[in-house]
Design a protein around this motif. Structure first.
Motif, PDB file in Angstrom:
ATOM      1  N   SER A  23      -4.243  -5.714  -0.050  1.00  0.00           N
ATOM      2  CA  SER A  23      -5.699  -5.884  -0.044  1.00  0.00           C
ATOM      3  C   SER A  23      -6.222  -5.370  -1.378  1.00  0.00           C
ATOM      4  N   ILE A  24      -7.123  -6.131  -1.987  1.00  0.00           N
ATOM      5  CA  ILE A  24      -7.597  -5.805  -3.333  1.00  0.00           C
ATOM      6  C   ILE A  24      -9.122  -5.826  -3.362  1.00  0.00           C
ATOM      7  N   GLY A  25      -9.697  -4.862  -4.063  1.00  0.00           N
ATOM      8  CA  GLY A  25     -11.135  -4.840  -4.306  1.00  0.00           C
ATOM      9  C   GLY A  25     -11.400  -4.945  -5.794  1.00  0.00           C
ATOM     10  N   LEU A  43     -18.185   1.597 -11.629  1.00  0.00           N
ATOM     11  CA  LEU A  43     -17.282   0.474 -11.433  1.00  0.00           C
ATOM     12  C   LEU A  43     -16.177   0.811 -10.440  1.00  0.00           C
ATOM     13  N   LEU A  44     -15.607   2.010 -10.548  1.00  0.00           N
ATOM     14  CA  LEU A  44     -14.569   2.424  -9.594  1.00  0.00           C
ATOM     15  C   LEU A  44     -15.111   2.515  -8.179  1.00  0.00           C
ATOM     16  N   SER A  45     -16.307   3.047  -8.031  1.00  0.00           N
ATOM     17  CA  SER A  45     -16.925   3.165  -6.718  1.00  0.00           C
ATOM     18  C   SER A  45     -17.160   1.788  -6.104  1.00  0.00           C
ATOM     19  N   GLU A  46     -17.632   0.849  -6.902  1.00  0.00           N
ATOM     20  CA  GLU A  46     -17.904  -0.487  -6.395  1.00  0.00           C
ATOM     21  C   GLU A  46     -16.612  -1.248  -6.092  1.00  0.00           C
ATOM     22  N   ALA A  47     -15.576  -1.048  -6.903  1.00  0.00           N
ATOM     23  CA  ALA A  47     -14.274  -1.654  -6.604  1.00  0.00           C
ATOM     24  C   ALA A  47     -13.714  -1.073  -5.307  1.00  0.00           C
ATOM     25  N   ASP A  48     -13.933   0.222  -5.089  1.00  0.00           N
ATOM     26  CA  ASP A  48     -13.484   0.868  -3.858  1.00  0.00           C
ATOM     27  C   ASP A  48     -14.224   0.291  -2.646  1.00  0.00           C
ATOM     28  N   GLN A  49     -15.525   0.051  -2.788  1.00  0.00           N
ATOM     29  CA  GLN A  49     -16.292  -0.575  -1.708  1.00  0.00           C
ATOM     30  C   GLN A  49     -15.743  -1.975  -1.404  1.00  0.00           C
ATOM     31  N   ALA A  50     -15.417  -2.725  -2.451  1.00  0.00           N
ATOM     32  CA  ALA A  50     -14.856  -4.064  -2.263  1.00  0.00           C
ATOM     33  C   ALA A  50     -13.489  -3.983  -1.580  1.00  0.00           C
ATOM     34  N   LEU A  51     -12.697  -2.966  -1.932  1.00  0.00           N
ATOM     35  CA  LEU A  51     -11.392  -2.776  -1.291  1.00  0.00           C
ATOM     36  C   LEU A  51     -11.557  -2.553   0.208  1.00  0.00           C
TER      37      LEU A  51
END
Length: 70
Positions: A23-25, A43-51
């Motif tokens: 699974s990838i965000g 950016l890391l926080s938003e990528a984590d939310q997408a993950l």
């Protein structure tokens, strides 16, 4: 993702292969360089939310989130 899912992955001590999915965000920040840019932390926080969106949808998915700071 499909190649990983379809592989037979063996672990020491087990006679049968295990199943592995990914699974990838991803987040994307668009900008021209003239305005404020999102921080690495944002950016890391938003990528984590997408993950976590990917994980909640199901296995072996990719979710995208455009940066709110862009």
């Amino acid at each position: 993702r499909v190649m990983i899912r379809d592989m037979d992955i063996f672990v020491l001590g087990r006679s049968a292969p295990i199943g592995v999915t990914i699974s990838i965000g991803v987040t994307v920040a668009h900008g021209t360089g003239n305005g404020p840019q999102p921080s690495a932390q944002t950016l890391l926080s938003e990528a984590d939310q997408a993950l976590y969106t990917s994980k909640s949808i199901g296995r072996n998915t990719v979710s995208f989130k455009q940066s709110s700071a862009a």
